[in-house]
Every structure is written in C-alpha cells, then in structure tokens.
Design a protein around this motif. Structure first.
Motif, PDB file in Angstrom:
ATOM      1  N   VAL A  21       0.766  -1.138  -0.022  1.00  0.00           N
ATOM      2  CA  VAL A  21       0.056  -0.156   0.110  1.00  0.00           C
ATOM      3  C   VAL A  21       0.995   1.489  -0.059  1.00  0.00           C
ATOM      4  CG1 VAL A  21      -1.835   1.542   1.489  1.00  0.00           C
ATOM      5  CG2 VAL A  21      -2.118  -1.289   1.016  1.00  0.00           C
ATOM      6  N   ALA A  22       1.892   1.092   0.714  1.00  0.00           N
ATOM      7  CA  ALA A  22       3.075   2.431   0.896  1.00  0.00           C
ATOM      8  C   ALA A  22       3.626   2.626  -0.388  1.00  0.00           C
ATOM      9  CB  ALA A  22       3.845   2.118   2.010  1.00  0.00           C
ATOM     10  N   ALA A  23       3.859   1.640  -1.188  1.00  0.00           N
ATOM     11  CA  ALA A  23       4.793   1.467  -2.502  1.00  0.00           C
ATOM     12  C   ALA A  23       3.662   2.165  -3.501  1.00  0.00           C
ATOM     13  CB  ALA A  23       5.247   0.187  -2.731  1.00  0.00           C
ATOM     14  N   ILE A  24       2.431   1.878  -3.582  1.00  0.00           N
ATOM     15  CA  ILE A  24       1.520   2.387  -4.376  1.00  0.00           C
ATOM     16  C   ILE A  24       1.780   3.909  -4.667  1.00  0.00           C
ATOM     17  CG2 ILE A  24      -1.075   2.672  -4.906  1.00  0.00           C
ATOM     18  CD1 ILE A  24      -1.634  -0.463  -3.767  1.00  0.00           C
ATOM     19  N   LYS A  25       2.073   4.616  -3.509  1.00  0.00           N
ATOM     20  CA  LYS A  25       2.205   6.143  -3.811  1.00  0.00           C
ATOM     21  C   LYS A  25       3.551   6.206  -4.451  1.00  0.00           C
ATOM     22  CE  LYS A  25       0.610   6.710   1.345  1.00  0.00           C
ATOM     23  NZ  LYS A  25       1.117   6.949   2.487  1.00  0.00           N
ATOM     24  N   VAL A  26       4.287   5.396  -4.397  1.00  0.00           N
ATOM     25  CA  VAL A  26       5.461   5.493  -5.322  1.00  0.00           C
ATOM     26  C   VAL A  26       5.323   5.270  -6.718  1.00  0.00           C
ATOM     27  CG1 VAL A  26       7.978   4.871  -5.695  1.00  0.00           C
ATOM     28  CG2 VAL A  26       6.987   5.141  -3.362  1.00  0.00           C
ATOM     29  N   GLY A  27       4.699   4.232  -6.957  1.00  0.00           N
ATOM     30  CA  GLY A  27       3.962   4.075  -8.234  1.00  0.00           C
ATOM     31  C   GLY A  27       4.892   2.662  -8.824  1.00  0.00           C
ATOM     32  N   ALA A  28       4.849   2.798 -10.217  1.00  0.00           N
ATOM     33  CA  ALA A  28       5.603   1.592 -10.617  1.00  0.00           C
ATOM     34  C   ALA A  28       7.004   1.295 -10.585  1.00  0.00           C
ATOM     35  CB  ALA A  28       5.194   1.477 -12.414  1.00  0.00           C
ATOM     36  N   ASP A  29       7.713   2.212 -10.301  1.00  0.00           N
ATOM     37  CA  ASP A  29       9.133   2.504 -10.001  1.00  0.00           C
ATOM     38  C   ASP A  29       9.745   1.932  -8.614  1.00  0.00           C
ATOM     39  OD1 ASP A  29       9.483   2.986 -12.803  1.00  0.00           O
ATOM     40  OD2 ASP A  29       9.450   5.062 -12.206  1.00  0.00           O
ATOM     41  N   ALA A  30       8.609   1.772  -8.062  1.00  0.00           N
ATOM     42  CA  ALA A  30       9.149   1.185  -6.514  1.00  0.00           C
ATOM     43  C   ALA A  30       9.842  -0.189  -6.752  1.00  0.00           C
ATOM     44  CB  ALA A  30       7.953   1.095  -5.568  1.00  0.00           C
ATOM     45  N   PRO A  31      10.964  -0.563  -6.282  1.00  0.00           N
ATOM     46  CA  PRO A  31      11.330  -1.631  -6.473  1.00  0.00           C
ATOM     47  C   PRO A  31      10.804  -3.120  -6.250  1.00  0.00           C
ATOM     48  CG  PRO A  31      12.520  -0.862  -4.674  1.00  0.00           C
ATOM     49  CD  PRO A  31      11.510   0.062  -5.095  1.00  0.00           C
ATOM     50  N   SER A  32       9.688  -3.070  -5.251  1.00  0.00           N
ATOM     51  CA  SER A  32       9.167  -4.291  -4.991  1.00  0.00           C
ATOM     52  C   SER A  32       8.110  -4.994  -5.860  1.00  0.00           C
ATOM     53  CB  SER A  32       8.433  -3.940  -3.574  1.00  0.00           C
ATOM     54  OG  SER A  32       7.573  -3.058  -3.834  1.00  0.00           O
ATOM     55  N   TRP A  33       7.918  -4.198  -6.949  1.00  0.00           N
ATOM     56  CA  TRP A  33       6.685  -4.624  -7.752  1.00  0.00           C
ATOM     57  C   TRP A  33       7.014  -5.679  -8.580  1.00  0.00           C
ATOM     58  CZ3 TRP A  33       2.364  -3.564  -5.486  1.00  0.00           C
ATOM     59  CH2 TRP A  33       2.473  -2.323  -5.015  1.00  0.00           C
ATOM     60  N   SER A  34       5.991  -6.658  -8.867  1.00  0.00           N
ATOM     61  CA  SER A  34       6.305  -7.943  -9.774  1.00  0.00           C
ATOM     62  C   SER A  34       5.821  -7.053 -11.019  1.00  0.00           C
ATOM     63  CB  SER A  34       5.202  -8.759  -9.851  1.00  0.00           C
ATOM     64  OG  SER A  34       3.730  -8.383  -9.962  1.00  0.00           O
ATOM     65  N   PRO A  35       6.269  -7.433 -12.332  1.00  0.00           N
ATOM     66  CA  PRO A  35       6.152  -7.115 -13.540  1.00  0.00           C
ATOM     67  C   PRO A  35       4.537  -6.777 -13.979  1.00  0.00           C
ATOM     68  CG  PRO A  35       7.730  -8.576 -13.953  1.00  0.00           C
ATOM     69  CD  PRO A  35       7.182  -8.825 -12.563  1.00  0.00           C
ATOM     70  N   ALA A  36       3.638  -7.713 -13.442  1.00  0.00           N
ATOM     71  CA  ALA A  36       2.252  -7.678 -13.597  1.00  0.00           C
ATOM     72  C   ALA A  36       1.641  -6.369 -12.789  1.00  0.00           C
ATOM     73  CB  ALA A  36       1.553  -8.647 -13.071  1.00  0.00           C
ATOM     74  N   ASP A  37       2.303  -6.302 -11.602  1.00  0.00           N
ATOM     75  CA  ASP A  37       1.803  -4.947 -10.942  1.00  0.00           C
ATOM     76  C   ASP A  37       2.484  -3.640 -11.209  1.00  0.00           C
ATOM     77  OD1 ASP A  37       0.392  -7.065  -9.197  1.00  0.00           O
ATOM     78  OD2 ASP A  37       2.152  -6.945  -7.417  1.00  0.00           O
ATOM     79  N   ALA A  38       3.648  -3.972 -11.572  1.00  0.00           N
ATOM     80  CA  ALA A  38       4.082  -2.506 -12.135  1.00  0.00           C
ATOM     81  C   ALA A  38       3.244  -2.085 -13.556  1.00  0.00           C
ATOM     82  CB  ALA A  38       5.563  -2.794 -12.654  1.00  0.00           C
TER      83      ALA A  38
END
Length: 189
Positions: free
Chosen positions: A103-120
């Motif tokens: 949820v916190a990384a959603i604020k950062v967006g697709a460039d947050a390092p934790s996202w899978s390719p699908a989530d990004a």
C-alpha cells in the motif's frame, strides 16, 4: 483532504425520504451507511445508476482479482489526492491481499523496486489513464503479458470509475467516516 467540511452534507438516518431509504436499506442491513452514500442519496436517480456500475467494478464480474483491482483503485485515488477514497480502499486493499508495504509503495508507483512485472504494469496503466486518459502501446503490451483482454478492459473500467468517484468525493467534500484517520501524505490537498 481538500476540504475540511462537506459542501454537500451527508444525510442522517432520519432525513432519508422513501426513495433514499430504498437505496440505503441494504447498507443499513449490514449496519453501516458510509458518508459517500449518505451524500450520494441526495440525488437518488444518480445514486442508483452509480451503484449499479460501482457494483460491477467491485464484483466478481470484474475479472481482475481483488488484489489487483485494489492496486488500480488505490493508485487512482492517490493520484487524484482523494483522502476519502484512499482511506476506504486502504482497508479494502489490505483485506484483499495487499500488504501494508505494498500500500505504501502504491504511492511511489511502478518504479518502486518491490513490484512484480504484472503489478508494475497495473500501476503504469493507472498513471497513464490518469495523466493522458490513454494506455500507451508499451504499457498495453506489458498488461497483455499478464492479463486477458477482459481483464485489460476491467483495468480501464476500474480506473475510470475511481477517477469519477475521486472527483465526486473531492468536489463534494465528503469527509472520513467515524473512526478513520487520514493518511498524512494526503493532508492539505
């Protein structure tokens, strides 16, 4: 929150007329009518139409899994600076399988390092729809690597619905429901 008080006041239980009562009756049966709906029922015909489409977006008829749907909703709510939307759907997102860190990384967006390719891809699509009302070919290709045509359609439907919801909430000044706390990143907008 953009406004500290409502422009359109939510109705109290005793203020509902027969049409409004019909709309909120299923919510009352579950024990809680949220401020969003207490406000919307001031326009009962609009509320009925809104609820029909909104129920599609939040139902299993939307082919996006709940977690992925909530990624789109939360990103749109954050981009629209909708404190009410973010607050409501943070709770829903956590119940749908998102972690507090996601949820916190959603604020950062697709460039947050934790996202899978699908989530990004979901986050990039949300950003593009918000900023340009269009998903670019590279982002569409990334979505299609993980999602069906129907799911890609549902990404657009979900982003569009929650853009509208955020506009309504922000412009009407719908305030948080009792017991909720505004995310500090959305204060003062």
């Amino acid at each position: 929150m953009r406004l500290t008080s409502p422009r359109i006041a939510p109705l109290a239980d005793h203020e509902f007329d027969a049409d409004q009562q019909e709309i909120v009756a299923p919510m009352m049966a579950t024990g809680r009518v949220l401020n969003i709906f207490r406000t919307f029922v001031r326009a009962p015909k609009a509320a009925k139409g809104f609820l029909a489409w909104g129920n599609y977006v939040l139902s299993k008829r939307n082919d996006l899994p709940a977690r992925e749907r909530e990624i789109v909703i939360l990103r749109i709510g954050f981009l629209c600076k909708s404190g009410y939307e973010w607050t409501q759907h943070t709770e829903i997102g956590l119940r749908s399988g998102l972690t507090a860190a996601e949820v916190a990384a959603i604020k950062v967006g697709a460039d947050a390092p934790s996202w899978s390719p699908a989530d990004a891809a979901l986050l990039r699509a949300s950003d593009e729809l918000h900023h340009d009302q269009f998903i670019t070919t590279p982002t569409w290709t990334a979505l299609k690597a993980h999602f069906s045509d129907k799911q890609c359609m549902d990404v657009v439907f979900t982003a569009g619905q929650y853009t509208q919801v955020s506009m309504i909430l922000n412009s009407f000044g719908v305030q948080l429901d009792p017991g909720q706390t505004l995310d500090p990143d959305l204060k003062g907008f």
